[in-house]
Design an enzyme around this catalytic site. Structure first.
Site, PDB file in Angstrom:
ATOM      1  N   ARG A 114     -10.688   7.212   6.731  1.00  0.00           N
ATOM      2  CA  ARG A 114     -10.390   7.291   5.548  1.00  0.00           C
ATOM      3  C   ARG A 114     -11.777   7.045   4.770  1.00  0.00           C
ATOM      4  NH1 ARG A 114      -5.170   5.561   6.770  1.00  0.00           N
ATOM      5  NH2 ARG A 114      -5.450   3.653   5.687  1.00  0.00           N
ATOM      6  N   ARG A 115     -12.241   5.756   4.846  1.00  0.00           N
ATOM      7  CA  ARG A 115     -13.560   5.541   4.327  1.00  0.00           C
ATOM      8  C   ARG A 115     -14.791   6.549   4.384  1.00  0.00           C
ATOM      9  NH1 ARG A 115      -9.719   2.726   3.157  1.00  0.00           N
ATOM     10  NH2 ARG A 115      -9.635   4.201   1.658  1.00  0.00           N
TER      11      ARG A 115
ATOM     12  N   GLN B 241      -0.397   6.665  -6.433  1.00  0.00           N
ATOM     13  CA  GLN B 241      -1.568   7.747  -6.140  1.00  0.00           C
ATOM     14  C   GLN B 241      -1.664   8.725  -7.232  1.00  0.00           C
ATOM     15  OE1 GLN B 241       0.383   8.356  -2.540  1.00  0.00           O
ATOM     16  NE2 GLN B 241      -1.160   7.275  -1.251  1.00  0.00           N
TER      17      GLN B 241
ATOM     18  N   ASP C  11       0.913  -1.304  -0.123  1.00  0.00           N
ATOM     19  CA  ASP C  11      -0.114  -0.063   0.055  1.00  0.00           C
ATOM     20  C   ASP C  11       0.812   1.429   0.041  1.00  0.00           C
ATOM     21  OD1 ASP C  11      -2.412  -1.302   0.113  1.00  0.00           O
ATOM     22  OD2 ASP C  11      -2.455  -1.313   2.460  1.00  0.00           O
TER      23      ASP C  11
ATOM     24  N   ARG D  89      -0.873  -0.803  -8.932  1.00  0.00           N
ATOM     25  CA  ARG D  89      -2.230  -0.865  -8.441  1.00  0.00           C
ATOM     26  C   ARG D  89      -2.549   0.894  -8.496  1.00  0.00           C
ATOM     27  NH1 ARG D  89      -3.158  -1.699  -2.530  1.00  0.00           N
ATOM     28  NH2 ARG D  89      -3.488  -3.692  -2.640  1.00  0.00           N
TER      29      ARG D  89
ATOM     30  N   LYS E 243      -6.680   6.609  -6.690  1.00  0.00           N
ATOM     31  CA  LYS E 243      -6.866   8.132  -6.523  1.00  0.00           C
ATOM     32  C   LYS E 243      -5.668   8.551  -5.778  1.00  0.00           C
ATOM     33  CE  LYS E 243     -11.390   9.006  -8.602  1.00  0.00           C
ATOM     34  NZ  LYS E 243     -12.910   9.494  -8.225  1.00  0.00           N
ATOM     35  N   GLY E 244      -5.700   8.199  -4.405  1.00  0.00           N
ATOM     36  CA  GLY E 244      -5.085   8.672  -3.354  1.00  0.00           C
ATOM     37  C   GLY E 244      -6.011   9.042  -2.281  1.00  0.00           C
TER      38      GLY E 244
HETATM   39  P1  FDA Z   1     -14.355   8.176  -5.384  1.00  0.00           P
HETATM   40  O1  FDA Z   1     -13.979   8.481  -4.146  1.00  0.00           O
HETATM   41  O2  FDA Z   1     -14.683   9.298  -6.498  1.00  0.00           O
HETATM   42  O3  FDA Z   1     -15.658   7.240  -5.503  1.00  0.00           O
HETATM   43  C1  FDA Z   1     -16.439   6.997  -6.557  1.00  0.00           C
HETATM   44  C2  FDA Z   1     -17.807   6.348  -6.316  1.00  0.00           C
HETATM   45  O4  FDA Z   1     -17.631   5.387  -5.316  1.00  0.00           O
HETATM   46  C3  FDA Z   1     -18.530   7.583  -4.945  1.00  0.00           C
HETATM   47  O5  FDA Z   1     -19.200   8.417  -5.631  1.00  0.00           O
HETATM   48  C4  FDA Z   1     -19.216   6.435  -4.240  1.00  0.00           C
HETATM   49  O6  FDA Z   1     -20.559   6.115  -4.690  1.00  0.00           O
HETATM   50  C5  FDA Z   1     -18.473   5.152  -4.135  1.00  0.00           C
HETATM   51  N1  FDA Z   1     -17.529   5.054  -3.059  1.00  0.00           N
HETATM   52  C6  FDA Z   1     -16.282   5.682  -2.809  1.00  0.00           C
HETATM   53  N2  FDA Z   1     -15.489   5.546  -1.750  1.00  0.00           N
HETATM   54  C7  FDA Z   1     -16.533   5.224  -0.998  1.00  0.00           C
HETATM   55  C8  FDA Z   1     -16.818   4.654   0.544  1.00  0.00           C
HETATM   56  N3  FDA Z   1     -15.734   4.850   1.440  1.00  0.00           N
HETATM   57  N4  FDA Z   1     -18.013   4.284   0.748  1.00  0.00           N
HETATM   58  C9  FDA Z   1     -19.175   4.208   0.097  1.00  0.00           C
HETATM   59  N5  FDA Z   1     -18.961   4.420  -1.092  1.00  0.00           N
HETATM   60  C10 FDA Z   1     -17.971   4.810  -1.751  1.00  0.00           C
HETATM   61  N6  FDA Z   1      -5.272   4.645  -1.463  1.00  0.00           N
HETATM   62  C11 FDA Z   1      -4.288   5.167  -0.950  1.00  0.00           C
HETATM   63  O7  FDA Z   1      -3.640   6.294  -0.649  1.00  0.00           O
HETATM   64  N7  FDA Z   1      -3.056   4.027  -1.044  1.00  0.00           N
HETATM   65  C12 FDA Z   1      -3.615   2.835  -1.166  1.00  0.00           C
HETATM   66  O8  FDA Z   1      -2.556   2.048  -0.931  1.00  0.00           O
HETATM   67  C13 FDA Z   1      -4.823   2.556  -1.513  1.00  0.00           C
HETATM   68  N8  FDA Z   1      -5.133   1.075  -1.880  1.00  0.00           N
HETATM   69  C14 FDA Z   1      -6.469   1.006  -2.425  1.00  0.00           C
HETATM   70  C15 FDA Z   1      -6.990  -0.438  -2.607  1.00  0.00           C
HETATM   71  C16 FDA Z   1      -7.786  -0.529  -3.247  1.00  0.00           C
HETATM   72  C17 FDA Z   1      -8.311  -2.035  -3.790  1.00  0.00           C
HETATM   73  C18 FDA Z   1      -8.906   0.830  -3.424  1.00  0.00           C
HETATM   74  C19 FDA Z   1      -9.922   0.145  -4.203  1.00  0.00           C
HETATM   75  C20 FDA Z   1      -8.572   1.679  -3.141  1.00  0.00           C
HETATM   76  C21 FDA Z   1      -7.286   1.954  -2.486  1.00  0.00           C
HETATM   77  N9  FDA Z   1      -7.003   3.242  -2.036  1.00  0.00           N
HETATM   78  C22 FDA Z   1      -5.625   3.711  -1.668  1.00  0.00           C
HETATM   79  C23 FDA Z   1      -8.046   4.338  -1.906  1.00  0.00           C
HETATM   80  C24 FDA Z   1      -8.110   5.195  -2.971  1.00  0.00           C
HETATM   81  O9  FDA Z   1      -7.255   6.109  -3.055  1.00  0.00           O
HETATM   82  C25 FDA Z   1      -9.499   6.146  -2.815  1.00  0.00           C
HETATM   83  O10 FDA Z   1      -9.031   6.927  -1.704  1.00  0.00           O
HETATM   84  C26 FDA Z   1     -10.628   5.295  -2.763  1.00  0.00           C
HETATM   85  O11 FDA Z   1     -10.733   4.450  -3.719  1.00  0.00           O
HETATM   86  C27 FDA Z   1     -11.840   6.238  -3.168  1.00  0.00           C
HETATM   87  O12 FDA Z   1     -11.601   6.828  -4.742  1.00  0.00           O
HETATM   88  P2  FDA Z   1     -12.524   6.155  -6.016  1.00  0.00           P
HETATM   89  O13 FDA Z   1     -11.547   5.863  -7.253  1.00  0.00           O
HETATM   90  O14 FDA Z   1     -13.218   4.833  -5.794  1.00  0.00           O
HETATM   91  O15 FDA Z   1     -13.454   7.430  -6.450  1.00  0.00           O
END
Ligand code: FDA
Length: 305
Positions: free
Chosen positions: A286-287, A161, A131, A182, A185-186
């Site tokens: 963070r979530r 990221q 990560d 992987r 967005k970050g």
């Molecule tokens: P965005 O946040 O725009 O979400 C798109 C849509 O998805 C939202 O409109 C919502 O509907 C839904 N959604 C997203 N997050 C949600 C939540 N928490 N609860 C409910 N609905 C939600 N980051 C990092 O800095 N280091 C890392 O190592 C990782 N590792 C990682 C692994 C995996 C498998 C994933 C999927 C993500 C990560 N991340 C991460 C987190 C990543 O950087 C980012 O913060 C989240 O994935 C949210 O961004 P989205 O791309 O999903 O878009």
């Protein structure tokens, strides 16, 4: 991350708030995003997801560890996790936060532990994805994964990221070192000087990096729940006629479950990131910060008491 999201992180890190939440309703909210507190809970969830057709990556929660014994314990837990993955024939890898293994305090210990984990993962035919944490860890993590990949080609991955200005150059380095990427967005709160801030800019950066990654020979892990970016990746995959062995989508446990299933139904590989353990608080924050609408669960849990 919006203003509300940043406020959630800032308020949530206050010790008083943290106590109130972890000893109160937060535990119930966490169940939506975390498989449970033990390895057994995680394995049960991984087996169910595998049966449904998903791949898994298991994440033993914890970060910014300062006690060397805790670092050693984490490494032990991950080794046990890998052994269980092998014994139970699970289609799973592991995700590791390097600060859990001491990256910023005892880098040599961290390197030793991580090397052992990658070696064991290699032996059982799986992978380790590292990560990416906040800016203090970025360069150290990059150096570490590039080194490890030389010894264990194809077995090491890292999160890239898209919000960081340096992401393009990092992608170049990772592709050259044959590290699995992987793309995310970050999730951390980084200063303006080093990171993009607006949703549009971050999406555009993700899109450009995804296009480059899918056009490379590296294995691509597309980690997002964003409909627009997923469509863009699907178009790119179709245009390049990519085989399933060259990429996968990844999503977090408990987030957009319907979409996870839809991607699987459309014939893609989908890996679910399954966190477990009792150190769930920073992960939960963070979530919540990503989607402040999740605070509704929180308030409901508070009301139910
Ligand atoms: P965005 O946040 O725009 O979400 C798109 C849509 O998805 C939202 O409109 C919502 O509907 C839904 N959604 C997203 N997050 C949600 C939540 N928490 N609860 C409910 N609905 C939600 N980051 C990092 O800095 N280091 C890392 O190592 C990782 N590792 C990682 C692994 C995996 C498998 C994933 C999927 C993500 C990560 N991340 C991460 C987190 C990543 O950087 C980012 O913060 C989240 O994935 C949210 O961004 P989205 O791309 O999903 O878009």
């Amino acid at each position: 991350m919006g203003v509300l999201g940043r406020a959630v992180l800032a308020v949530g890190m206050r010790p008083k708030v943290q106590r109130m939440i972890t000893e109160g309703p937060g535990r119930r909210v966490a169940q939506r995003f975390v498989a449970g507190e033990t390895l057994e809970d995680a394995i049960r969830t991984a087996r169910r997801l595998n049966d449904e057709g998903f791949l898994v990556t298991l994440d033993a929660l914890g970060e910014s560890v300062t006690d060397p014994r805790a670092m050693d314990q984490t490494a032990k837990l991950y080794l046990a996790t890998l052994d269980t993955i092998a014994d139970a024939h699970l289609r799973s890898e592991i995700s590791v936060k390097p600060t859990q293994l001491g990256l910023l305090i005892d880098p040599e210990r961290c390197r030793r532990h991580l090397e052992l984990l990658v070696e064991r993962a290699s032996e059982i035919g799986t992978t380790v994805t590292v990560d990416m944490e906040d800016r203090h860890a970025t360069e150290h993590t990059m150096t570490l994964v590039c080194e490890l990949s030389q010894r264990f080609p194809g077995r090491v991955g890292v999160a890239l990221q898209a919000y960081l200005y340096r992401a393009r150059e990092d992608l170049r380095r990772l592709l050259e070192a044959r590290v699995r990427v992987r793309l995310v967005k970050g999730a951390y709160r980084e200063p303006k000087a080093i990171s993009l801030r607006s949703r549009e800019d971050i999406s555009a950066s993700f899109a450009a990096l995804a296009t480059q990654l899918l056009g490379s020979t590296s294995y691509a892990m597309l980690a997002t729940h964003d409909d627009h970016l997923i469509s863009l990746c699907e178009r790119e995959i179709a245009a390049r006629n990519l085989a399933g062995e060259t990429y996968e989508f990844q999503m977090l446990f408990g987030v957009r479950r319907k979409l996870q299933q839809q991607l699987l139904d459309r014939g893609h590989k989908v890996r679910i990131y399954v966190p477990f353990g009792d150190q769930w608080y920073p992960y939960l924050l963070r979530r919540l910060a990503e989607k402040p609408a999740n605070l509704r669960f929180f308030v409901e849990a508070l009301v139910r008491g």
